[in-house]
Structure formats: structure tokens, C-alpha cells
Design a protein around this motif. Structure first.
Motif, PDB file in Angstrom:
ATOM      1  N   TYR A 174       1.606  -0.309 -17.319  1.00 19.68           N
ATOM      2  CA  TYR A 174       0.359  -1.350 -17.127  1.00 19.68           C
ATOM      3  C   TYR A 174       0.045  -1.848 -18.226  1.00 19.68           C
ATOM      4  O   TYR A 174      -0.598  -2.994 -18.379  1.00 19.68           O
ATOM      5  N   GLN A 181      -4.585  -4.368 -12.879  1.00 22.11           N
ATOM      6  CA  GLN A 181      -3.541  -3.160 -12.702  1.00 22.11           C
ATOM      7  C   GLN A 181      -2.540  -3.299 -11.551  1.00 22.11           C
ATOM      8  O   GLN A 181      -2.541  -2.836 -10.542  1.00 22.11           O
ATOM      9  N   ILE A 182      -1.762  -4.396 -11.930  1.00 23.34           N
ATOM     10  CA  ILE A 182      -0.536  -4.445 -11.508  1.00 23.34           C
ATOM     11  C   ILE A 182       0.576  -4.138 -12.457  1.00 23.34           C
ATOM     12  O   ILE A 182       0.450  -4.724 -13.601  1.00 23.34           O
ATOM     13  N   PRO A 183       1.601  -3.600 -11.969  1.00 24.85           N
ATOM     14  CA  PRO A 183       2.591  -3.165 -13.080  1.00 24.85           C
ATOM     15  C   PRO A 183       3.084  -4.399 -13.784  1.00 24.85           C
ATOM     16  O   PRO A 183       3.383  -5.465 -13.125  1.00 24.85           O
ATOM     17  N   ILE A 184       3.325  -4.375 -15.008  1.00 28.83           N
ATOM     18  CA  ILE A 184       3.904  -5.563 -15.876  1.00 28.83           C
ATOM     19  C   ILE A 184       5.178  -6.012 -15.157  1.00 28.83           C
ATOM     20  O   ILE A 184       5.404  -7.392 -15.171  1.00 28.83           O
ATOM     21  N   CYS A 185       6.140  -4.924 -14.990  1.00 30.21           N
ATOM     22  CA  CYS A 185       7.416  -5.521 -14.069  1.00 30.21           C
ATOM     23  C   CYS A 185       7.204  -4.663 -12.936  1.00 30.21           C
ATOM     24  O   CYS A 185       7.332  -3.441 -12.814  1.00 30.21           O
ATOM     25  N   GLN A 186       8.033  -5.210 -11.964  1.00 35.48           N
ATOM     26  CA  GLN A 186       8.249  -4.342 -10.696  1.00 35.48           C
ATOM     27  C   GLN A 186       9.213  -3.462 -10.924  1.00 35.48           C
ATOM     28  O   GLN A 186       9.254  -2.120 -10.229  1.00 35.48           O
ATOM     29  N   GLY A 201       0.248   6.327  -9.417  1.00 33.88           N
ATOM     30  CA  GLY A 201       0.173   4.913 -10.324  1.00 33.88           C
ATOM     31  C   GLY A 201       0.810   3.812  -9.621  1.00 33.88           C
ATOM     32  O   GLY A 201       0.829   2.713  -9.921  1.00 33.88           O
ATOM     33  N   PHE A 202       1.052   3.955  -8.091  1.00 36.55           N
ATOM     34  CA  PHE A 202       1.597   2.703  -7.671  1.00 36.55           C
ATOM     35  C   PHE A 202       2.933   2.307  -8.387  1.00 36.55           C
ATOM     36  O   PHE A 202       3.073   0.663  -8.421  1.00 36.55           O
ATOM     37  N   LEU A 203       3.730   3.243  -8.768  1.00 37.37           N
ATOM     38  CA  LEU A 203       4.939   2.478  -9.500  1.00 37.37           C
ATOM     39  C   LEU A 203       6.077   2.618  -8.383  1.00 37.37           C
ATOM     40  O   LEU A 203       6.231   3.224  -7.535  1.00 37.37           O
ATOM     41  N   ARG A 204       7.112   1.701  -8.925  1.00 31.00           N
ATOM     42  CA  ARG A 204       8.121   1.629  -7.677  1.00 31.00           C
ATOM     43  C   ARG A 204       9.223   3.038  -7.695  1.00 31.00           C
ATOM     44  O   ARG A 204       9.402   3.438  -8.835  1.00 31.00           O
ATOM     45  N   LYS A 205       9.569   3.398  -6.723  1.00 28.11           N
ATOM     46  CA  LYS A 205      10.814   4.356  -6.698  1.00 28.11           C
ATOM     47  C   LYS A 205      11.837   4.018  -6.960  1.00 28.11           C
ATOM     48  O   LYS A 205      12.532   3.341  -5.815  1.00 28.11           O
ATOM     49  N   GLY A 249      12.757  -6.315  -5.409  1.00 24.31           N
ATOM     50  CA  GLY A 249      12.266  -5.220  -4.783  1.00 24.31           C
ATOM     51  C   GLY A 249      10.735  -4.759  -5.566  1.00 24.31           C
ATOM     52  O   GLY A 249      10.548  -4.309  -6.836  1.00 24.31           O
ATOM     53  N   SER A 297       6.852  -3.367  -6.459  1.00 26.72           N
ATOM     54  CA  SER A 297       6.153  -2.004  -6.675  1.00 26.72           C
ATOM     55  C   SER A 297       5.373  -2.058  -5.535  1.00 26.72           C
ATOM     56  O   SER A 297       4.772  -2.735  -4.735  1.00 26.72           O
ATOM     57  N   PRO A 298       4.643  -0.527  -5.124  1.00 22.50           N
ATOM     58  CA  PRO A 298       3.884  -0.384  -3.765  1.00 22.50           C
ATOM     59  C   PRO A 298       2.625  -1.261  -4.062  1.00 22.50           C
ATOM     60  O   PRO A 298       2.235  -1.394  -5.333  1.00 22.50           O
ATOM     61  N   ARG A 350      -1.231  -2.036  -3.819  1.00 24.00           N
ATOM     62  CA  ARG A 350      -2.497  -1.134  -3.769  1.00 24.00           C
ATOM     63  C   ARG A 350      -3.351  -1.883  -2.703  1.00 24.00           C
ATOM     64  O   ARG A 350      -3.275  -2.843  -2.131  1.00 24.00           O
ATOM     65  N   ARG A 366      -4.270  -5.715  -1.218  1.00 24.08           N
ATOM     66  CA  ARG A 366      -3.198  -6.693  -1.861  1.00 24.08           C
ATOM     67  C   ARG A 366      -2.044  -6.565  -1.018  1.00 24.08           C
ATOM     68  O   ARG A 366      -1.449  -5.698  -0.268  1.00 24.08           O
ATOM     69  N   SER A 399       3.699  -5.437  -7.911  1.00 22.37           N
ATOM     70  CA  SER A 399       4.407  -6.390  -9.014  1.00 22.37           C
ATOM     71  C   SER A 399       5.542  -6.898  -8.398  1.00 22.37           C
ATOM     72  O   SER A 399       6.375  -6.138  -7.516  1.00 22.37           O
ATOM     73  N   ALA A 400       5.989  -8.189  -8.676  1.00 22.00           N
ATOM     74  CA  ALA A 400       7.110  -8.784  -7.846  1.00 22.00           C
ATOM     75  C   ALA A 400       7.761  -9.968  -8.471  1.00 22.00           C
ATOM     76  O   ALA A 400       7.967 -10.859  -7.893  1.00 22.00           O
ATOM     77  N   GLY A 426       6.470  -9.905 -13.279  1.00 23.34           N
ATOM     78  CA  GLY A 426       6.124  -9.500 -12.013  1.00 23.34           C
ATOM     79  C   GLY A 426       4.627  -9.339 -11.538  1.00 23.34           C
ATOM     80  O   GLY A 426       4.446  -9.708 -10.412  1.00 23.34           O
ATOM     81  N   ALA A 427       3.920  -9.089 -12.442  1.00 19.55           N
ATOM     82  CA  ALA A 427       2.394  -8.897 -12.091  1.00 19.55           C
ATOM     83  C   ALA A 427       1.747 -10.585 -11.835  1.00 19.55           C
ATOM     84  O   ALA A 427       1.076 -10.630 -10.828  1.00 19.55           O
TER      85      ALA A 427
END
Ligand code: SF4
Lengths: 281, 178
Positions: free
Chosen positions: A24, A64-69, A106-110, B63, B65-66, B68, B71, B75-76, B128-129
Motif C-alpha cells: 500500500y 487503501q487500494i494496493p499500488i498494483c493489482q 490485507g486484501f492482496l491478490r493470490k 486480474g 486484487s480482492p 474491500r 467497493r 486494484s485493477a 492499478g489503484a
């Protein structure tokens, strides 16, 4: 000297926290490099990309959205003091548990698959890639460096010849960067490992990206870093590969002694989302 | 040139797009990446019906990220399009008009863009954010078992992209480093 007991749960919690934090909020070194680079760009699309990336960092942190997916495969460096005794379970399981909790909570991609051919997602981003080093002292340094694969895929190991010398190293770096082009989300961060063996060079290059400096580095590495960086930025690839002066933000070189017959050069390509952060326990 | 366009794009919209154009897209698109492309491609090879309609479609290689709570998506940003090169010509021949991703494409894909009067856009990789804020809704259409790689339908508003390959054979990446 007495052994210091450290619970693996402490390591696990640190890994969890670091995985979340760094996805983040980029470390200051990368943020500063991006800010400085933006001042140098003159191409219209290039400026637009750099502005977008800076705005993206603000949105990521504030909302609080990850910088990159692509929140990466978790690479974890553990520098373990030789006077440390781990208790409460397996260190490897503890690290993976930290990754599992970090990516889940942390809602991060798997993004990890069980097998490279059969490719079923493990669902929790484990296992991590763990590098252990035994050092002196009674502390544990944990560095977490989640690695995105758009740029990882463009990384290379070149087995150069001793006669290729400095020019050979330069040529390897420039070739890898040119081939990476727009695929690695430029502006890039470039980690380079020179020397050692095939796998040692790759590890050195990954450490260079994570801000771990080899004690073997000589003064020529600094000069070469600057020289190669300007040549990369003269390539014209530019931000997003759309043309411009800012193709890379940094080049970091790590070295190690090598064999009389060899000159291994590993080039680990990363994007500006060069995530690395550490905790000392 | 800056443009604001609504999906699906018309023949004329595509005709007028040129490399380097900055375009803001509004409307619906599919999201799919490696694993979903592989499955769809295998169905095509077997001559079976696809779970999505490719005609005039736009596919965003991504692809997320999940999400929240509250929303539509996490991130996309775009993933590297190069990995879809094996499948993309067949998709374009089957009616897909727009690809959104990042990175270089093979000659086969570039030829298929011209042959099918299509377009390849790049979105800013690593943003992505910010890009996720242009996405107003998202639902899984199929292949939910693929997790982040499931096929989704998303609605976007003023989603920013740049024309990298146009239907006239232009290639923005090649122009930059010549
Ligand atoms: S290369 Fe970096 S910025 Fe680009 S998609 Fe991968 S992690 Fe994100």
C-alpha cells in the motif's frame, strides 16, 4: 555466548505486517526516485504516465487500494544471527503463515500456483520464496520483497566470458532492459548481480533490488551504475514504453568473487513498484 | 489527440483512432487473462460454444486484487498482453475488437489487428489503484474457480487508455525506439 530465544510467531507477525504495508505504501527511496525522475521528463505522454503513477501512490495510501493489482510472489530474506535459537515451531511454516495472513487480511491478490505446469492456485499466495543467510549476532533481519511478474518475466542471466569485462556487463544490462521495454511497466528499477555462480548471480541481483548491498562491491560498481543508467535513459523507451527520457529510476549492482573461467551477470528487472521493507527482531 | 468514446466502439470510431491518441472509455468490457484465455481458446479449437459473446467485444487483460467491502473491485491495472499473443489472433478473428493491456505484441497479433479492423490499447501499468476508481461495477461471468483469473464483466467510466496499435498498422512502441 548465550543463545537468544526468538519465537517464530514474532517472525510470522513481522512478515504479515510487512506484506501488507509495502503493497500500500512504497518505501521513501522509490518514491523520491520517481519524484526526481518526473522533473526530467519532457515527452508529453511520458509526463502523463509519471504524473499518473505519482497520483496512483497517493490514492493507494489514502484509500487503501494496493499500488498494483499484482501484489507479487512474496520473496523473504532472513538474515539470522548465529546466536539465535528459534522456538515455538518451524521457521518456514511461520514465514508462510505470515504471508498467508498478510495476503488474506490485507486484501492482496493470490498469485501463486501449486505447480508450474498444472497451475492450480494455492489460494493464499504461499509458499513464499525464502532466502536464509546466517550472520553474526543475535538478531534476525526480515526483508519482505513481493515481486510482480510483468517485470520478473523480463529478467535474465547471462554467462559472459572473462574477456567481455566491463563492456560485457554493460551489454547484458542494456540488452535485458531493451528487451523488457514496455512489458516491465517502465520506469524500471534494475538489480544486477555480477560474479559468483549461475544461481549466486541471480540471488545478488534480487538482493540489489531489495536494498541489500553486497560487502564485496568495489568502487567501479557505483560508476557503472551511473553510466548504465544514463545509457538506459537514452534508449527512448520512456515511461510506459510510450517514449521519453525516463526509462529507469535506478540501477543497483552487487558483486561476488567468481571462477577463473566465468563472468556471470544476472539482470533482475523490476518496475517502479519495487517493494521492499524490513524489520529487525 | 484526446477522445471520449462509448463502448462498443463503432467501425468509424476504430477507423479514426491513431497511435498515441489518449482515449477515455465508458461502457462495458470483459476482464480475462492467461488461464481464462487458455480455456476459451480450447473451446474454440474444439468448435464448442463460448460462455461469453466475443462479437464487438473489448477484453481487458487484468486480474484484480480482492475488493474491500463497499467497493466493486480491488486494484485493477493492466497485465502484460504479450502472454495472450498465442490466443489473441483467434479471438480477434472471432469478433473481438478491442484489447487493453500493456507491452509488446507479436507480428501475428499486429496482423490480426489490421485484418479485423481492431485496436490495441495500453493502460498505464502500475496504476492499478487509480484505474480501479474508473470501474463502477464488476461481476464474475465464468470460471470463478480461477480466482483472480476468473472472467468478469465490468462497467467503466472515463477509463484512460492510449492507442498502441491501430487498424492502419501503426505501432506506438516501435515508433518510440527507432
Ligand atoms: S510490472 Fe510492476 S507495475 Fe507492472 S503490473 Fe507488474 S508489479 Fe505492477
Amino acid at each position: 555466548m548465550a543463545l537468544r530465544e526468538i519465537s517464530v510467531k514474532e517472525i510470522s507477525d513481522a512478515v504479515r505486517d510487512l506484506c501488507i504495508k509495502i503493497n500500500y505504501e512504497l518505501s521513501d527511496d522509490m518514491q523520491d526516485l520517481l519524484k526526481e525522475a518526473a522533473k526530467k521528463e519532457t515527452s508529453e505522454l511520458g509526463c502523463k504516465v509519471l504524473e499518473t503513477l505519482q497520483e496512483n501512490l497517493v490514492v493507494a495510501r489514502e484509500e487503501q487500494i494496493p499500488i498494483c493489482q499484482d501484489t507479487g510472489m512474496a520473496v523473504v530474506f532472513l538474515e539470522v544471527g548465529q546466536d539465535v535459537h528459534f522456538v515455538d515451531g518451524s521457521i518456514e511454516e511461520a514465514v508462510n503463515d505470515g504471508v498467508r495472513r498478510g495476503y488474506g487480511e490485507g486484501f492482496l491478490r493470490k498469485s501463486v500456483v501449486e505447480d508450474p505446469i498444472e497451475r492450480t492456485n494455492t489460494g493464499d499466495n504461499t509458499p513464499a520464496v525464502i532466502h536464509y543467510t546466517i550472520v553474526s549476532g543475535d538478531k534476525v533481519k526480515v526483508t519482505v520483497s513481493p515481486k510482480g511478474f510483468g517485470s520478473e518475466n523480463m529478467s535474465r542471466v547471462f554467462m559472459k566470458k572473462p574477456a567481455d569485462g566491463m563492456e560485457g556487463v554493460k551489454d547484458a544490462i542494456l540488452t535485458a532492459v531493451r528487451d523488457a521495454g514496455p512489458n516491465a511497466c517502465p520506469p524500471m528499477a534494475v538489480g544486477v548481480g555480477v560474479g559468483g555462480t549461475f544461481e549466486k548471480a541471480a540471488e545478488l541481483s534480487k538482493e540489489a533490488l531489495a536494498g541489500i548491498v553486497s560487502p564485496y562491491n568495489r568502487s567501479w560498481t557505483d560508476e557503472l551504475e551511473q553510466e548504465v543508467l544514463s545509457e538506459i535513459n537514452a534508449s527512448g523507451i520512456g515511461p510506459g514504453g510510450l517514449g521519453g527520457k525516463v526509462t529507469a529510476l535506478s540501477v543497483n549492482i552487487n558483486t561476488y568473487p567468481t571462477h577463473i573461467a566465468g563472468l556471470p551477470v544476472a539482470v533482475n528487472i523490476c518496475c517502479h513498484v519495487n517493494r521492499h521493507c524490513r524489520a529487525v527482531i | 489527440m484526446e477522445k471520449h468514446l462509448t463502448l462498443p466502439l463503432s467501425e468509424n470510431d476504430i477507423e479514426e483512432l491513431q497511435i498515441g491518441d489518449f482515449v477515455y472509455l465508458t461502457g462495458e468490457m470483459f476482464v480475462a487473462r492467461d488461464a481464462a484465455h487458455k480455456r476459451l481458446y480450447e473451446l474454440m479449437q474444439q468448435g464448442k460454444a463460448l460462455p461469453i459473446d466475443l462479437k464487438d467485444s473489448c477484453i481487458y487483460y487484468m486480474g484484480p486484487s480482492p475488493a474491500r467491502e463497499g467497493r466493486p473491485i480491488g486494484s485493477a491495472g493492466p497485465t502484460t498482453a504479450t502472454r495472450m499473443d498465442k490466443y489473441a489472433p483467434a479471438f480477434l478473428d472471432a469478433g473481438q475488437k478491442i484489447m487493453i493491456g500493456k507491452g509488446k505484441r507479436s507480428k501475428e497479433v499486429m496482423d490480426a489487428v489490421v485484418r479485423n479492423h481492431a485496436v490495441y490499447f495500453a493502460a498505464v501499468g502500475g496504476a492499478g489503484a487509480l484505474l480501479s476508481k474508473c470501474i463502477t461495477s464488476s461481476e464474475i461471468v465464468c470460471y470463478e474457480d480461477l480466482g483472480a483469473e476468473a472472467v468478469r464483466r465490468i462497467s467503466v467510466e472515463e477509463f484512460p487508455v492510449i492507442v498502441v496499435a491501430d487498424c492502419h498498422g501503426g505501432d506506438l512502441y516501435a515508433r518510440q525506439t527507432q
